[in-house]
Motif scaffolding. Structure first.
Motif, PDB file in Angstrom:
ATOM      1  N   LEU A   1      -8.145   3.686   6.269  1.00 59.71           N
ATOM      2  CA  LEU A   1      -8.868   3.117   5.130  1.00 59.71           C
ATOM      3  C   LEU A   1      -8.242   3.608   3.830  1.00 59.71           C
ATOM      4  CD1 LEU A   1     -12.572   3.412   6.277  1.00 59.71           C
ATOM      5  CD2 LEU A   1     -11.045   1.443   6.412  1.00 59.71           C
ATOM      6  N   TYR A   2      -7.972   2.665   2.949  1.00 61.11           N
ATOM      7  CA  TYR A   2      -7.362   2.968   1.651  1.00 61.11           C
ATOM      8  C   TYR A   2      -8.439   2.928   0.586  1.00 61.11           C
ATOM      9  CZ  TYR A   2      -2.939   2.381   4.003  1.00 61.11           C
ATOM     10  OH  TYR A   2      -1.886   2.524   4.865  1.00 61.11           O
ATOM     11  N   ARG A   3      -8.325   3.844  -0.357  1.00 62.41           N
ATOM     12  CA  ARG A   3      -9.280   3.900  -1.476  1.00 62.41           C
ATOM     13  C   ARG A   3      -8.526   4.359  -2.712  1.00 62.41           C
ATOM     14  NH1 ARG A   3     -11.823   9.162   1.190  1.00 62.41           N
ATOM     15  NH2 ARG A   3     -10.279  10.582   0.412  1.00 62.41           N
TER      16      ARG A   3
ATOM     17  N   LEU B   1       0.832  -1.212   0.000  1.00 60.38           N
ATOM     18  CA  LEU B   1       0.000   0.000   0.000  1.00 60.38           C
ATOM     19  C   LEU B   1       0.862   1.257   0.000  1.00 60.38           C
ATOM     20  CD1 LEU B   1      -2.811  -1.172   2.398  1.00 60.38           C
ATOM     21  CD2 LEU B   1      -3.111  -0.505   0.003  1.00 60.38           C
ATOM     22  N   ARG B   2       2.004   1.223   0.685  1.00 62.77           N
ATOM     23  CA  ARG B   2       2.917   2.371   0.701  1.00 62.77           C
ATOM     24  C   ARG B   2       3.416   2.647  -0.716  1.00 62.77           C
ATOM     25  NH1 ARG B   2       3.608   6.918   2.379  1.00 62.77           N
ATOM     26  NH2 ARG B   2       3.254   6.195   4.474  1.00 62.77           N
ATOM     27  N   VAL B   3       3.757   1.608  -1.466  1.00 61.59           N
ATOM     28  CA  VAL B   3       4.220   1.783  -2.845  1.00 61.59           C
ATOM     29  C   VAL B   3       3.090   2.365  -3.700  1.00 61.59           C
ATOM     30  CG1 VAL B   3       5.037   0.587  -4.927  1.00 61.59           C
ATOM     31  CG2 VAL B   3       5.975  -0.018  -2.686  1.00 61.59           C
TER      32      VAL B   3
ATOM     33  N   LEU C   1      -1.594   6.135  -6.663  1.00 59.27           N
ATOM     34  CA  LEU C   1      -2.718   5.306  -7.097  1.00 59.27           C
ATOM     35  C   LEU C   1      -3.792   5.152  -6.031  1.00 59.27           C
ATOM     36  CD1 LEU C   1      -0.659   2.562  -8.953  1.00 59.27           C
ATOM     37  CD2 LEU C   1      -2.037   4.385  -9.984  1.00 59.27           C
ATOM     38  N   VAL C   2      -3.436   5.329  -4.762  1.00 63.67           N
ATOM     39  CA  VAL C   2      -4.407   5.212  -3.673  1.00 63.67           C
ATOM     40  C   VAL C   2      -4.255   6.390  -2.719  1.00 63.67           C
ATOM     41  CG1 VAL C   2      -4.490   2.684  -3.765  1.00 63.67           C
ATOM     42  CG2 VAL C   2      -2.928   3.795  -2.177  1.00 63.67           C
TER      43      VAL C   2
END
Length: 162
Positions: free
Chosen positions: A115-117, A96-98, A104-105
């Motif tokens: 929360l990631y989106r 997710l960090r990348v 992209l997120v």
């Protein structure tokens, strides 16, 4: 350099790990002698370089594509993503960090969770690039088809009709 309580909390938030694990990470980091640890912008504010990762690189990894696919399905936490994949929560956090560094997120805090989106404009650059390749391919195909048609028409003009 010793990590403060707020540093340890940031490490915990960043990697979605408990405070004890974050403290162990901070302690281990203190033992590493890196030149950039000594650089400061002012006072005790460390220098952080902004890294922008190429979205193509970010999506080149199959596991990261699966993580992105899950995020594209709607806002979710690291725990929710890790439940669906054969990788650990820290690994999901790193993926997710990348994706975050590639634009992209996005991430937002909701209570204790992050929360990631997907970013609305995150895939826009990739899409433009793909569309330019597609437009170029169609133009090349059109030129080739026209040349073939002209060659066939010229050949038919030279042949006597029966």
């Amino acid at each position: 350099m010793h990590a403060s309580g707020s540093d340890i909390r940031r490490i915990g938030d960043l990697f979605d790990i408990d405070i004890d694990s974050a403290a162990r990470c901070a302690k281990a980091f203190d033992r590493i002698d890196l030149p950039h640890q000594r650089e400061c912008v002012s006072g005790n504010l460390p220098f952080m370089s902004a890294v922008m990762i190429d979205p193509w690189y970010a999506l080149a990894d199959p596991t990261r594509r699966r993580v992105f696919s899950r995020v594209a399905g709607g806002p979710c936490s690291v725990t929710e993503i890790a439940r669906e994949l054969p990788v650990s929560r820290p690994a999901v956090s790193q993926h997710l960090r990348v994706l975050l560094d590639a634009g992209l997120v996005d991430v937002r805090r909701q209570g204790r969770e992050r929360l990631y989106r997907p970013r609305h404009d995150g895939l826009a650059g990739l899409r433009r690039e793909l569309e330019s390749y597609w437009a170029q391919t169609l133009a090349t195909f059109k030129t080739l088809a026209e040349q073939t048609y002209q060659t066939d028409a010229t050949a038919q003009e030279g042949t006597p009709s029966r």
